[in-house]
Design an enzyme around this catalytic site. Structure first.
Site, PDB file in Angstrom:
ATOM      1  CD  GLU A  52      -4.864   5.565   3.827  1.00 26.50           C
ATOM      2  OE1 GLU A  52      -6.102   5.609   3.996  1.00 26.50           O
ATOM      3  OE2 GLU A  52      -4.326   4.828   2.997  1.00 26.50           O
ATOM      4  NE  ARG A  96      -9.004  -9.015  -5.925  1.00 27.83           N
ATOM      5  CZ  ARG A  96     -10.092  -8.417  -5.497  1.00 27.83           C
ATOM      6  NH1 ARG A  96     -11.190  -8.425  -6.235  1.00 27.83           N
ATOM      7  NH2 ARG A  96     -10.120  -7.770  -4.349  1.00 27.83           N
ATOM      8  CG  HIS A 125     -13.160  -2.438   7.021  1.00 27.12           C
ATOM      9  ND1 HIS A 125     -13.500  -1.106   6.910  1.00 27.12           N
ATOM     10  CD2 HIS A 125     -12.567  -2.562   8.222  1.00 27.12           C
ATOM     11  CE1 HIS A 125     -13.126  -0.473   8.002  1.00 27.12           C
ATOM     12  NE2 HIS A 125     -12.561  -1.327   8.824  1.00 27.12           N
ATOM     13  CE  LYS A 131      -4.111  -2.023   1.658  1.00 24.90           C
ATOM     14  NZ  LYS A 131      -5.490  -1.758   1.933  1.00 24.90           N
TER      15      LYS A 131
HETATM   16  P1  ADP Z   1      -8.171  -3.520   2.636  1.00 30.27           P
HETATM   17  O1  ADP Z   1      -7.150  -3.695   1.561  1.00 30.27           O
HETATM   18  O2  ADP Z   1      -7.785  -4.146   3.930  1.00 30.27           O
HETATM   19  O3  ADP Z   1      -9.548  -3.853   2.197  1.00 30.27           O
HETATM   20  P2  ADP Z   1      -8.632  -0.696   2.196  1.00 30.27           P
HETATM   21  O4  ADP Z   1      -7.537   0.276   2.135  1.00 30.27           O
HETATM   22  O5  ADP Z   1      -9.269  -1.093   0.907  1.00 30.27           O
HETATM   23  O6  ADP Z   1      -8.127  -1.980   2.987  1.00 30.27           O
HETATM   24  O7  ADP Z   1      -9.748  -0.200   3.175  1.00 30.27           O
HETATM   25  C1  ADP Z   1     -10.827  -1.014   3.535  1.00 30.27           C
HETATM   26  C2  ADP Z   1     -11.987  -0.167   3.988  1.00 30.27           C
HETATM   27  O8  ADP Z   1     -11.622   0.624   5.131  1.00 30.27           O
HETATM   28  C3  ADP Z   1     -12.437   0.835   2.957  1.00 30.27           C
HETATM   29  O9  ADP Z   1     -13.372   0.289   2.062  1.00 30.27           O
HETATM   30  C4  ADP Z   1     -13.061   1.881   3.844  1.00 30.27           C
HETATM   31  O10 ADP Z   1     -14.320   1.406   4.271  1.00 30.27           O
HETATM   32  C5  ADP Z   1     -12.174   1.917   5.073  1.00 30.27           C
HETATM   33  N1  ADP Z   1     -11.089   2.926   4.985  1.00 30.27           N
HETATM   34  C6  ADP Z   1      -9.867   2.722   4.441  1.00 30.27           C
HETATM   35  N2  ADP Z   1      -9.107   3.846   4.525  1.00 30.27           N
HETATM   36  C7  ADP Z   1      -9.869   4.780   5.125  1.00 30.27           C
HETATM   37  C8  ADP Z   1      -9.645   6.156   5.507  1.00 30.27           C
HETATM   38  N3  ADP Z   1      -8.488   6.779   5.291  1.00 30.27           N
HETATM   39  N4  ADP Z   1     -10.654   6.807   6.125  1.00 30.27           N
HETATM   40  C9  ADP Z   1     -11.833   6.191   6.374  1.00 30.27           C
HETATM   41  N5  ADP Z   1     -12.094   4.902   6.051  1.00 30.27           N
HETATM   42  C10 ADP Z   1     -11.131   4.202   5.434  1.00 30.27           C
END
Ligand code: ADP
Length: 506
Positions: free
Chosen positions: A204, A295, A238, A120
Site C-alpha cells: 500500500e 465484530r 498500531h 485484506k
Molecule cells: P491490522 O489489521 O494489522 O491492525 P491495519 O490495516 O488495520 O492492520 O493497520 C494497522 C495500523 O497501521 C493502522 O491503524 C495505521 O496506524 C497503520 N497503517 C495501515 N496502513 C497504513 C498506510 N497505508 N499508511 C500509513 N499507515 C498505515
C-alpha cells in the site's frame, strides 16, 4: 427472516467485554452463560453469569480458542446463541459457521461477511468494486520481489508492506526507498507466517501522518446505517490506547461522506449487526478504507455515549431477528466522549506487560464517568491474555470538558499490585498538542516522552499504597479483625502517604 427470540446467550470471551455483554443480556431479559479457563475461575465475569462452564487450562489455545469445546459448553448449558466479543474467535468465519451448523445463533454477521473481510486483498478488491476509496496499492498478494518493485514504483515511495491475513499490526513494514524493499518483503512475510500461518503480503502507499478515523455501522434485515465516527489516532505499535467520539477533524459533511462509504462497504458484504469500517484520514481530507472489523469493537462505548445507542443490545435485538431500535433519520452526536484503555503495562519497564495480584483497586465514579473493568481487588493478572484490564470512558458537553473529567477520573483510579499505563494517560491528557487535537497515528512515535512520562508519580503512588496496606495488615493482626472500610482511606494525597509510611514503619 423469521424472528427467533433469544433466551440464553453463551459468551465466548472473558474479562471486561464478557461483563459488558452480560449486562446487555440482562437489560434484554436474556440469561447468560460464561465460559472460563482455569486462570479465570474467580474472575468477576464468571460470578456475574447465570451459569458458568469450565473450558480448559489458561492458555487460549486450550480454552477460549477451542471451537468444539465451546459448542459443547453451549449444548450442555442449553444456550441458544453465542456472542464472540472481540479477539479470540470473533473474526473467525469458521467459528460463525460452526455455531450456525450447531443450530445456534451467532451474534454477529454471517460467516460469509467475515471471510469476505478477513483477507485484506480480497477486501480491497470488494471495496474498490463497491466504490469505497482504498489506499493505492496492490489488489492481490504479491508473487515476487520484481512485481513488488513494479507496484512500488507506480504508487511511489514510501510504501507499506502488509500481510494479507494481517491483524494487530503484525507483518507490516514501512519502506522508504527501493533498496530496502526486498528485505522488508522477507521480514514481513516471515512475521506473517509466524503470526497467521500465511505469509502472503501486498503493498500500500504509505500515507504520511494520517488520522485513524473509523465509522460504526449497524445493519438489520431492513437497513444499514452508520452511527458516526471514532478518532483512534493515539496508538502505540498500531495498538489503540485512547479513542474519542466525535473526531475533531470530521465535520458534518465529511461524516456523511465517510458514513456513506462505510454503509456501502457493509451492504457489499451483506452485513448484519454491528461492525466498524476503519479509514485513514489524510490531512487534505481524503480518506481510504483500511479494513472492516466484523465484530463489536473495544472502543464502542464512546459511540454509545455520544449517540445514546446501546450497541450490544442492538446486536442482541438484530441476532434475534428484530429490527434495530435506532430512530430513522440523521443521527447527531451529543457532546464528547473519550476512552482510555487501562493496561497492565509497566512504564518503568518499557511498557512491557506486567503480571501479579491486584491487591487493591478503586474505580473512579461520579458524573460523566463509565468504568468497564474485567478485574477487581483480588484479581490475578496473568500474561496469558491481553494486557487491557479496564476501559475508562467519560462523556461531557465538549472535548475540553471531557478531558477534564477524564483527568478527574484518572486521579481517583487506584490500582495496586500491578503496574499500569495510567501515568501515560495523565501525561497525554495534559499535553498541549493533544489538547489542541493536532494528532495523527504517528503522534506517539514522535512523543515517546509521554510514554515514559510520570513513572515517578506511579512509583511514589505504589510505595504509598503498599505502605498503607502494610499498615492495615499490622493493625489487622493486632486486632485480629478485618477493618472493613480500611482501603477506603487510601488516597493519593502526599500528606496521607507520609502518614501511611510512618504507620507502616512503626
Ligand atoms: P491490522 O489489521 O494489522 O491492525 P491495519 O490495516 O488495520 O492492520 O493497520 C494497522 C495500523 O497501521 C493502522 O491503524 C495505521 O496506524 C497503520 N497503517 C495501515 N496502513 C497504513 C498506510 N497505508 N499508511 C500509513 N499507515 C498505515
Amino acid at each position: 427472516m423469521n424472528p427467533r427470540p433469544l433466551r440464553r446467550v453463551l459468551i465466548a470471551n472473558r474479562g471486561e467485554i464478557a461483563l459488558r455483554i452480560m449486562r446487555a443480556c440482562r437489560d434484554e431479559g436474556l440469561e447468560t452463560v460464561a465460559v472460563y479457563s482455569d486462570a479465570d475461575r474467580y474472575a468477576p465475569f464468571v460470578r456475574v453469569a447465570d451459569r458458568a462452564v469450565r473450558i480448559g487450562p489458561a492458555a487460549p489455545v486450550e480454552s477460549y480458542l477451542r471451537i468444539a469445546v465451546l459448542l459443547e459448553a453451549a449444548r450442555a448449558s442449553g444456550a441458544d446463541a453465542v456472542h464472540p466479543g472481540y479477539g479470540f474467535l470473533a473474526e473467525r468465519a469458521a467459528f460463525a459457521q460452526a455455531v450456525d451448523d450447531a443450530g445456534l445463533i451467532f451474534i454477529g454477521p454471517p460467516a460469509s461477511a467475515i471471510s469476505a473481510m478477513g483477507d485484506k486483498t480480497s477486501a480491497r478488491r470488494l471495496m474498490a468494486a463497491a466504490g469505497v476509496p482504498i489506499v493505492p496499492g496492490s489488489l492481490a498478494a504479491l508473487n515476487d520481489p520484481d512485481e513488488a518493485a513494479a507496484v512500488a514504483r507506480e504508487i511511489g515511495y514510501p510504501v507499506l508492506v502488509k500481510a494479507a491475513a494481517g491483524g494487530g499490526g503484525k507483518g507490516m513494514r514501512v519502506v522508504a526507498a527501493p533498496r530496502e524493499l526486498a528485505a522488508a518483503l522477507a521480514t514481513a512475510s516471515s512475521e506473517a507466517t509466524k503470526a497467521f500461518g500465511d505469509g502472503s503480503v501486498y503493498l500500500e502507499k504509505y500515507i504520511e501522518r494520517p488520522r485513524h478515523v473509523e465509522i460504526q455501522i449497524l445493519a438489520d434485515h431492513e437497513r444499514t446505517i452508520h452511527i458516526g465516527e471514532r478518532e483512534c489516532s493515539i496508538q502505540r505499535r498500531h495498538q489503540k490506547l485512547v479513542e474519542e467520539a466525535p473526531s475533531i477533524a470530521v465535520d458534518e459533511a465529511l461524516r456523511e461522506r465517510m458514513g456513506a462509504a462505510a454503509v456501502a462497504a457493509g451492504v457489499a458484504v451483506g452485513y448484519r449487526g454491528a461492525g466498524t469500517c476503519e479509514f485513514l484520514l489524510a490531512s487534505n481530507g481524503d480518506f481510504f478504507f483500511l479494513e472492516m472489523n466484523t465484530r463489536i469493537q473495544v472502543e464502542h462505548p464512546v459511540t454509545e455515549e455520544v449517540y445514546g445507542v446501546d450497541l450490544v443490545r442492538e446486536q442482541l435485538r438484530i441476532a434475534g431477528g428484530r429490527a434495530m431500535s435506532v430512530p430513522y433519520g440523521r443521527l447527531v452526536p451529543r457532546g464528547w466522549a473519550i476512552e482510555c484503555r487501562i493496561t497492565s503495562e509497566d512504564p518503568a519497564n518499557g511498557l512491557l506487560p506486567s503480571a501479579g495480584l491486584i491487591r487493591w483497586m478503586r474505580a473512579p465514579a461520579g458524573p460523566g464517568v463509565r468504568w468497564e473493568s474485567g478485574v477487581e481487588t483480588g484479581s490475578e493478572v496473568t500474561l496469558f491474555y491481553d494486557s487491557m484490564l479496564a476501559k475508562l470512558v467519560v462523556h461531557a458537553p465538549d472535548r475540553r470538558q471531557a478531558i477534564d473529567v477524564m483527568q478527574r477520573a484518572l486521579s481517583e483510579l487506584t490500582i495496586v499490585g500491578v503496574a499500569t499505563n495510567v501515568p501515560f494517560h495523565r501525561a497525554l491528557l495534559a499535553d498541549p498538542e493533544f489538547l489542541a487535537g493536532t494528532i495523527d497515528i504517528q503522534f506517539l512515535d514522535r512523543r515517546a516522552d509521554l510514554l515514559a512520562a510520570a513513572d515517578d508519580a506511579a512509583t511514589t503512588m505504589r510505595l504509598a499504597v503498599a505502605a498503607a496496606l502494610l499498615a492495615d495488615d499490622r493493625r489487622l493482626s493486632r486486632r485480629g479483625t478485618v477493618p472493613a472500610a480500611a482501603p477506603e482511606r487510601v488516597a493519593s494525597s502526599s500528606a496521607w502517604a507520609a502518614t501511611a509510611r510512618r504507620d507502616a514503619l512503626r
